[in-house]
Design a protein around this motif. Structure first.
Motif, PDB file in Angstrom:
ATOM      1  N   ARG A  46       3.632  12.902   4.864  1.00  0.00           N
ATOM      2  CA  ARG A  46       3.484  13.192   3.479  1.00  0.00           C
ATOM      3  C   ARG A  46       3.117  11.972   2.715  1.00  0.00           C
ATOM      4  O   ARG A  46       2.311  11.877   1.799  1.00  0.00           O
ATOM      5  CB  ARG A  46       4.637  13.928   3.069  1.00  0.00           C
ATOM      6  N   ARG A  47       3.987  10.865   3.166  1.00  0.00           N
ATOM      7  CA  ARG A  47       3.794   9.504   2.168  1.00  0.00           C
ATOM      8  C   ARG A  47       3.893   8.580   3.182  1.00  0.00           C
ATOM      9  O   ARG A  47       4.716   8.484   4.198  1.00  0.00           O
ATOM     10  CB  ARG A  47       4.940   9.652   1.317  1.00  0.00           C
ATOM     11  N   ARG A  48       3.308   7.439   2.857  1.00  0.00           N
ATOM     12  CA  ARG A  48       3.563   6.202   3.632  1.00  0.00           C
ATOM     13  C   ARG A  48       3.438   4.903   2.776  1.00  0.00           C
ATOM     14  O   ARG A  48       2.655   4.955   1.870  1.00  0.00           O
ATOM     15  CB  ARG A  48       2.274   6.215   4.785  1.00  0.00           C
ATOM     16  N   MET A  49       4.326   4.129   3.054  1.00  0.00           N
ATOM     17  CA  MET A  49       4.258   2.858   2.028  1.00  0.00           C
ATOM     18  C   MET A  49       4.268   1.645   3.298  1.00  0.00           C
ATOM     19  O   MET A  49       5.318   1.759   4.213  1.00  0.00           O
ATOM     20  CB  MET A  49       5.821   2.702   1.482  1.00  0.00           C
ATOM     21  N   GLU A  50       3.533   0.707   2.767  1.00  0.00           N
ATOM     22  CA  GLU A  50       3.477  -0.577   3.714  1.00  0.00           C
ATOM     23  C   GLU A  50       3.769  -1.710   2.713  1.00  0.00           C
ATOM     24  O   GLU A  50       3.069  -1.714   1.565  1.00  0.00           O
ATOM     25  CB  GLU A  50       2.089  -0.629   4.180  1.00  0.00           C
ATOM     26  N   ILE A  51       4.557  -2.575   3.010  1.00  0.00           N
ATOM     27  CA  ILE A  51       4.625  -3.887   2.166  1.00  0.00           C
ATOM     28  C   ILE A  51       4.760  -5.213   3.307  1.00  0.00           C
ATOM     29  O   ILE A  51       5.210  -4.914   4.128  1.00  0.00           O
ATOM     30  CB  ILE A  51       5.863  -3.676   1.430  1.00  0.00           C
ATOM     31  N   HIS A 104       6.478  -4.244   6.690  1.00  0.00           N
ATOM     32  CA  HIS A 104       7.569  -3.158   6.823  1.00  0.00           C
ATOM     33  C   HIS A 104       6.678  -1.888   6.429  1.00  0.00           C
ATOM     34  O   HIS A 104       6.004  -1.856   5.434  1.00  0.00           O
ATOM     35  CB  HIS A 104       8.712  -3.273   5.837  1.00  0.00           C
ATOM     36  N   ARG A 105       6.959  -0.772   7.217  1.00  0.00           N
ATOM     37  CA  ARG A 105       6.359   0.664   7.130  1.00  0.00           C
ATOM     38  C   ARG A 105       7.236   1.535   7.113  1.00  0.00           C
ATOM     39  O   ARG A 105       8.033   1.715   7.933  1.00  0.00           O
ATOM     40  CB  ARG A 105       5.040   0.591   8.112  1.00  0.00           C
ATOM     41  N   GLU A 106       7.015   2.579   6.193  1.00  0.00           N
ATOM     42  CA  GLU A 106       7.676   3.823   6.235  1.00  0.00           C
ATOM     43  C   GLU A 106       6.834   4.940   6.042  1.00  0.00           C
ATOM     44  O   GLU A 106       5.891   4.982   5.447  1.00  0.00           O
ATOM     45  CB  GLU A 106       8.655   3.914   5.133  1.00  0.00           C
ATOM     46  N   SER A 107       7.162   5.950   6.698  1.00  0.00           N
ATOM     47  CA  SER A 107       6.478   7.253   6.642  1.00  0.00           C
ATOM     48  C   SER A 107       7.463   8.158   6.477  1.00  0.00           C
ATOM     49  O   SER A 107       8.321   8.541   7.206  1.00  0.00           O
ATOM     50  CB  SER A 107       5.631   7.585   7.908  1.00  0.00           C
ATOM     51  N   GLU A 108       7.110   8.922   5.461  1.00  0.00           N
ATOM     52  CA  GLU A 108       7.793  10.497   4.990  1.00  0.00           C
ATOM     53  C   GLU A 108       7.240  11.535   5.774  1.00  0.00           C
ATOM     54  O   GLU A 108       5.836  11.719   5.286  1.00  0.00           O
ATOM     55  CB  GLU A 108       7.944  10.567   3.718  1.00  0.00           C
ATOM     56  N   ARG A 109       7.995  12.300   6.585  1.00  0.00           N
ATOM     57  CA  ARG A 109       7.163  13.233   7.023  1.00  0.00           C
ATOM     58  C   ARG A 109       7.742  14.665   6.849  1.00  0.00           C
ATOM     59  O   ARG A 109       9.228  14.722   6.826  1.00  0.00           O
ATOM     60  CB  ARG A 109       7.029  13.347   8.682  1.00  0.00           C
ATOM     61  N   VAL A 148      11.480  16.453   7.083  1.00  0.00           N
ATOM     62  CA  VAL A 148      11.470  16.039   8.724  1.00  0.00           C
ATOM     63  C   VAL A 148      12.337  14.908   8.813  1.00  0.00           C
ATOM     64  O   VAL A 148      13.481  14.883   9.602  1.00  0.00           O
ATOM     65  CB  VAL A 148      10.293  16.292   9.451  1.00  0.00           C
ATOM     66  N   ASP A 149      11.332  13.672   8.636  1.00  0.00           N
ATOM     67  CA  ASP A 149      12.235  12.509   8.714  1.00  0.00           C
ATOM     68  C   ASP A 149      11.505  11.357   8.194  1.00  0.00           C
ATOM     69  O   ASP A 149      10.476  11.448   7.582  1.00  0.00           O
ATOM     70  CB  ASP A 149      12.029  12.130  10.410  1.00  0.00           C
ATOM     71  N   VAL A 150      12.187  10.013   8.311  1.00  0.00           N
ATOM     72  CA  VAL A 150      11.372   9.006   7.580  1.00  0.00           C
ATOM     73  C   VAL A 150      11.388   7.754   8.761  1.00  0.00           C
ATOM     74  O   VAL A 150      12.299   6.822   8.718  1.00  0.00           O
ATOM     75  CB  VAL A 150      11.962   8.538   6.435  1.00  0.00           C
ATOM     76  N   PRO A 151      10.630   7.770   9.841  1.00  0.00           N
ATOM     77  CA  PRO A 151      10.499   6.785  10.798  1.00  0.00           C
ATOM     78  C   PRO A 151      10.118   5.436   9.994  1.00  0.00           C
ATOM     79  O   PRO A 151       9.331   5.281   8.955  1.00  0.00           O
ATOM     80  CB  PRO A 151       9.336   7.071  11.556  1.00  0.00           C
ATOM     81  N   LYS A 152      10.623   4.416  10.200  1.00  0.00           N
ATOM     82  CA  LYS A 152      10.568   2.986   9.931  1.00  0.00           C
ATOM     83  C   LYS A 152       9.927   1.972  10.828  1.00  0.00           C
ATOM     84  O   LYS A 152      10.762   2.003  11.868  1.00  0.00           O
ATOM     85  CB  LYS A 152      11.441   2.588   8.915  1.00  0.00           C
ATOM     86  N   TRP A 153       9.094   0.974  10.379  1.00  0.00           N
ATOM     87  CA  TRP A 153       8.745   0.111  11.295  1.00  0.00           C
ATOM     88  C   TRP A 153       8.736  -1.247  10.423  1.00  0.00           C
ATOM     89  O   TRP A 153       8.298  -1.357   9.502  1.00  0.00           O
ATOM     90  CB  TRP A 153       7.416   0.215  11.905  1.00  0.00           C
ATOM     91  N   ASN A 210       0.775  -1.051  -0.048  1.00  0.00           N
ATOM     92  CA  ASN A 210      -0.141   0.013   0.003  1.00  0.00           C
ATOM     93  C   ASN A 210       0.696   1.185  -0.104  1.00  0.00           C
ATOM     94  O   ASN A 210       1.859   1.412   0.765  1.00  0.00           O
ATOM     95  CB  ASN A 210      -0.833   0.053   1.236  1.00  0.00           C
ATOM     96  N   TRP A 211       0.212   2.093  -0.918  1.00  0.00           N
ATOM     97  CA  TRP A 211       1.260   3.498  -0.920  1.00  0.00           C
ATOM     98  C   TRP A 211       0.343   4.745  -0.766  1.00  0.00           C
ATOM     99  O   TRP A 211      -1.029   4.517  -1.524  1.00  0.00           O
ATOM    100  CB  TRP A 211       1.908   3.498  -2.366  1.00  0.00           C
ATOM    101  N   LEU A 212       0.490   5.554   0.057  1.00  0.00           N
ATOM    102  CA  LEU A 212      -0.373   6.735   0.076  1.00  0.00           C
ATOM    103  C   LEU A 212       0.402   8.121   0.078  1.00  0.00           C
ATOM    104  O   LEU A 212       1.565   8.072   0.708  1.00  0.00           O
ATOM    105  CB  LEU A 212      -0.744   6.514   1.750  1.00  0.00           C
ATOM    106  N   ASP A 213      -0.156   9.054  -0.632  1.00  0.00           N
ATOM    107  CA  ASP A 213       0.640  10.323  -0.562  1.00  0.00           C
ATOM    108  C   ASP A 213      -0.455  11.386  -0.331  1.00  0.00           C
ATOM    109  O   ASP A 213      -1.576  11.398  -0.782  1.00  0.00           O
ATOM    110  CB  ASP A 213       0.849  10.617  -1.939  1.00  0.00           C
TER     111      ASP A 213
END
Lengths: 551, 342
Positions: free
Chosen positions: A302-307, A326-331, A339-344, A287-290
């Protein structure tokens, strides 16, 4: 006779009169077979059951005595008082037996809590119209007069079959929530309206769907300005190979708010179900979200990606699941400052199956692991995200003889290493029912939430842990079939927290007077105790008598 | 401090990472596809698919034929909304009336290879596949397979009761795996009746497998489910549906369907607790019920101090952070970056 008792006496007299009429008009009650009389049981089994009566009318009289906080007692809804319609339900075909259906329900009185619900369906030559509406109105007692609050909702959906494998729909959905409070909290009237149009059906060898929706939201406190959201969603799923299902979704939304810059959201998703064998399936998900939130000035995602992937396997009645995501959020800010890219990484597992034919066990757990930290640009630069969030649960449920029950233990854990904060939350739940004999079932349930927290300290204040009070709740009760016509139920609820405690005894007697005629008596002494300030403590005894006729 | 060019470079790098991820995913998917098509040639079709595949037009006898033996069932089913949906004259024979679900009547009556679709006797997977023959229009088999309920071997008929006169598998008045029906509900006029062809009202159906959630509704503060003003599916999307599709929220998730004033987007978001980045509303609230006011996870300043640990000491006005009149907009603000004003 004092006037205080005049109304209930009239009600009782009315019910008695109705009962007499009922007995006069109907055949004597067909008693359900008693287990101790096998001959009677066999005879009853040969009889053709009477047709079901779908419609019902239940009239009731209710009275209550309250000492203490009426506001607390009426926090969510108010039981009826005086003569009221407990339920009037009409369920029947509207015009044509096979192609239409209608249901209408009304409960309560116009000057008290009131519910109206309706549902109608009609089908003709490929067109199906489905309409639902609901209206809940409730009074919250506030000094000096009760305040009315109301929710209203209606949905109308028209489905049109276009071909054998495709159709289109048009829907209007409208919801209003008018909630009134006494000051200083502002009353709030909210309105939502959605108009949607869509089509779905077979496209190639798969199924496709397209939905266009226009949504408007408004509310009277103006905390959120009038918001318009227009959305287009498309999806396609196809069996690419006999053991491989694939689906894709695409969405776009534009949000416009009064006096603020507009926002837009784009989303894209891919999913797959791959059957490795008849018992093992692998699920894949992306899933990709902008989000371009034009109005937002501070940091946002701003963006989130989940795989992720999940494997589900069944073996001898056991179900095994293991997953990874795996999840990443671009803030970053609206001015495009990064700002940052927290990842989980999120790990999950679940095992469920039967230890014996009667006893099922479920073990499940998840762990959210923050692998790339977030940047915090505040006075305290330590990050605010949880480093770890974990949950584990073990649950047993099943039956042993006449005992049916469950036991579960769940543990949740959160920690922020940078800020040295840990939160443990354990939930115990135990419950079950036991069939004492063919006419009596008793049940007991108990749950406890136990918190344990460590974190910041303040020499002048209680410990951090004391802000997380434990909670207990329990219920016990019995359902008795006194005779084929008489039923009795008693239930006793208890809840206990740091500040608020309560106990609720509810007694219910039900008697079938004749086929499709019944009487119900309810007595409920409830008590709530606010140990901190005492302002919301109350003692309430409610009494209700109801008569139901089915027709 | 990150400069503009560094930020742009980083964003481009992140975009590149994501593009690579998409390519990787699609590549793996195509590879898997290829492997599966090369491997086992066919997954066995469901029992319903096999039965309808071998049916000829003459095998269908219409509702009247079924009613000759199952008069009571036929009469009761005619009063169901499901009957209305299966009566459209332009439906093909294998989607009409009783035979649309249970299969052709003459195959059921045949002396050899007699067969009928009996939902109670099928595995959850087979049973759900039979329902999805028609309901694939809004929920494809692929979507159903990905739901938590499908993975846990819950079938459509575990919750839904198609024949209104069938006895549910459990009695709503009795406890089996947890008290299904909250006895407090009897006191109120408002209550939800069974709908969407469910076996009982939703809270009772869901409570059979989710007893711990039922327990949470016994707490002093809860969403008004026991009082009948809400039901489980007001928040939970149990499976994909047309209504769920048109009601979804892209910004802050499900709670804002009712709590519209918290929907945003705000000029100043409380982003770390948003649904997109964190746990959403459940970061602070326990939606089913809690003994704490406002269904909060903890009381007073303990709630905010879970994350804002530096504000626990020397930043305490004597009440909760919002009740003290300071951070009155904890869900987001359109006017103040510290959420001090709405």
């Amino acid at each position: 006779m004092s006037s205080r008792y005049a109304t209930p006496t009239k009600i009782l007299a009315g019910i008695a009169a109705l009962t007499c009429i009922a007995y006069g008009q109907e055949e004597p009650a067909k008693q359900p077979p008693a287990a101790t009389e096998p001959a009677q049981q066999a005879a009853a089994a040969d009889e053709t059951p009477a047709p079901i009566k779908w419609n019902s009318f239940t009239i009731g009289y209710s009275n209550r005595r309250i000492t203490g906080s009426r506001e607390r007692f009426r926090q969510y809804a108010t039981p009826p008082n005086g003569l009221y319609i407990h339920e009037f339900e009409l369920v029947q075909p509207l015009v044509d037996t096979a192609k239409t259906f209608g249901r209408f329900v009304w409960r309560g009185n116009p000057d008290q809590d009131e519910v109206g619900e309706g549902h109608a369906t009609a089908a003709a030559t490929g067109t199906t119209i489905d309409a639902r509406f609901g209206r809940h109105r409730w009074n919250v007692l506030t000094s000096p007069t009760p305040l009315e609050s109301e929710t209203r909702g209606a949905t109308i959906m028209v489905n049109q079959r276009l071909t054998q494998d495709a159709g289109a729909f048009f829907a209007i959905d409208s919801h209003d929530h008018d909630t009134n409070y006494t000051g200083p909290k502002a009353s709030r009237d909210t309105h939502q309206r959605i108009v949607a149009l869509g089509a779905s059906g077979k496209v190639g060898s798969g199924y496709g769907a397209l939905t266009i929706a226009d949504e408007k939201r408004s509310e009277t406190t103006n905390v959120t300005p009038v918001t318009m959201q227009r959305r287009v969603d498309a999806g396609y799923s196809v069996e690419l190979a006999p053991t491989f299902d694939f689906d894709a979704t695409l969405g776009f939304a534009k949000i416009e708010q009064n006096s603020l810059p507009s926002s837009s959201i784009r989303r894209f998703g891919l999913g797959a179900t791959w059957e490795w064998s008849p018992t093992t399936t692998c699920l894949l998900d992306y899933n990709w979200l902008d989000r371009d939130l034009g109005a937002t000035r501070n940091a946002y995602v701003r963006r989130r990606m989940e795989i992720g992937t999940k494997i589900v396997s069944r073996w001898r009645g056991w179900n095994f699941q293991a997953g990874f995501q795996h999840r990443e959020s671009e803030r970053y800010r609206t001015d495009r400052t990064f700002v940052d890219v927290p990842k989980w990484n999120v790990y999950s597992a679940k095992i469920t199956g039967r230890l014996t034919p009667q006893l099922r066990m479920t073990i499940r757990g998840t762990w959210d692991d923050l692998t790339a930290g977030a940047t915090v640009q505040t006075n305290d630069p330590r990050r605010l995200f949880w480093d770890d969030q974990a949950m584990g649960e073990i649950k047993f449920d099943g039956a042993v003889g006449k005992l049916v029950g469950y036991a579960s233990l769940a543990h949740r854990f959160r920690q922020n290493k940078a800020r040295d904060t840990k939160l443990n939350w354990r939930t115990y739940a135990l419950g079950g029912s036991y069939e004492l004999n063919e006419r009596a079932v008793m049940y007991v349930e108990w749950a406890q939430d136990h918190f344990s927290a460590s974190g910041p300290s303040d020499a002048t204040a209680p410990s951090f842990d004391s802000y997380f009070p434990d909670e207990n709740s329990a219920t016990t009760g019995i359902d008795l079939t006194l005779s084929p016509k008489d039923h009795f139920a008693a239930s006793f609820n208890i809840f206990r927290g740091a500040n608020v405690r309560g106990q609720q005894l509810t007694l219910n007697y039900h008697r079938d007077l004749a086929p499709n005629h019944s009487l119900e008596l309810l007595v409920a002494p409830w008590q709530t105790s606010d140990r901190l300030a005492g302002l919301t403590s109350n003692n309430t005894t409610s009494f209700a008598l109801r008569y139901q006729v089915r027709f | 401090m990150v400069t503009g060019s560094q930020a742009t470079a980083k964003i481009l790098k992140e975009d590149k990472v994501k593009a690579q991820t998409i390519v990787l995913f699609v590549g793996i998917s195509m590879l898997l596809m290829g492997m599966t098509s090369q491997g086992r040639q066919s997954a066995s079709p469901s029992q319903a698919e096999k039965l309808f595949a071998r049916a000829k037009p003459d095998d269908y006898m219409g509702n009247e034929g079924c009613a000759s033996c199952h008069a009571e069932k036929s009469a009761a089913f005619a009063g169901s909304p499901h009957a209305a949906h299966m009566a459209a004259s332009n439906l093909s024979l294998d989607h009409q009336g009783c035979e649309g679900c249970h299969g052709p009547g003459r195959i059921h009556q045949a002396e050899e290879n007699a067969e009928v679709i009996s939902f109670r006797k099928m595995t959850p997977k087979e049973s759900s596949a039979a329902c999805l023959r028609c309901h694939a229009e809004t929920m494809s088999p692929s979507h159903w397979k990905q739901t938590e309920h499908a993975r846990a071997d819950v079938a459509c008929v575990s919750c839904h009761q198609i024949h209104p006169d069938s006895e549910p598998d459990w009695a709503p008045s009795a406890v089996k795996k947890g008290m299904a029906k909250d006895p407090r509900s009897a006191l109120y006029a408002a209550k939800f009746s069974p709908r969407h062809l469910l076996k009982a009202d939703e809270s009772a159906v869901c409570g059979q497998c989710h007893p711990t959630a039922v327990g949470e509704f016994r707490q002093a503060n809860h969403h008004p489910v026991p009082e009948g003003r809400m039901t489980c599916s007001d928040c939970h999307s149990v499976h994909p549906s047309k209504l769920a599709k048109i009601k979804k929220d892209d910004v802050n998730g499900k709670c804002v369907t009712c709590h519209v004033e918290k929907a945003g987007p705000f000029v100043f978001e409380h982003d770390p607790v948003s649904e997109i980045n964190g746990n959403g509303c459940v970061e602070c609230h326990r939606p089913h019920g809690a003994n704490n006011a406002k269904l909060l996870n903890s009381v007073s300043r303990g709630l905010c101090a879970q994350c804002h640990t530096d504000k626990f000491a020397q930043h305490y006005p004597g009440q909760t952070c919002w009740n003290a009149g300071c951070h009155v907009a904890p869900h987001g603000s359109n006017s103040d970056p510290h959420l001090l004003k709405n």
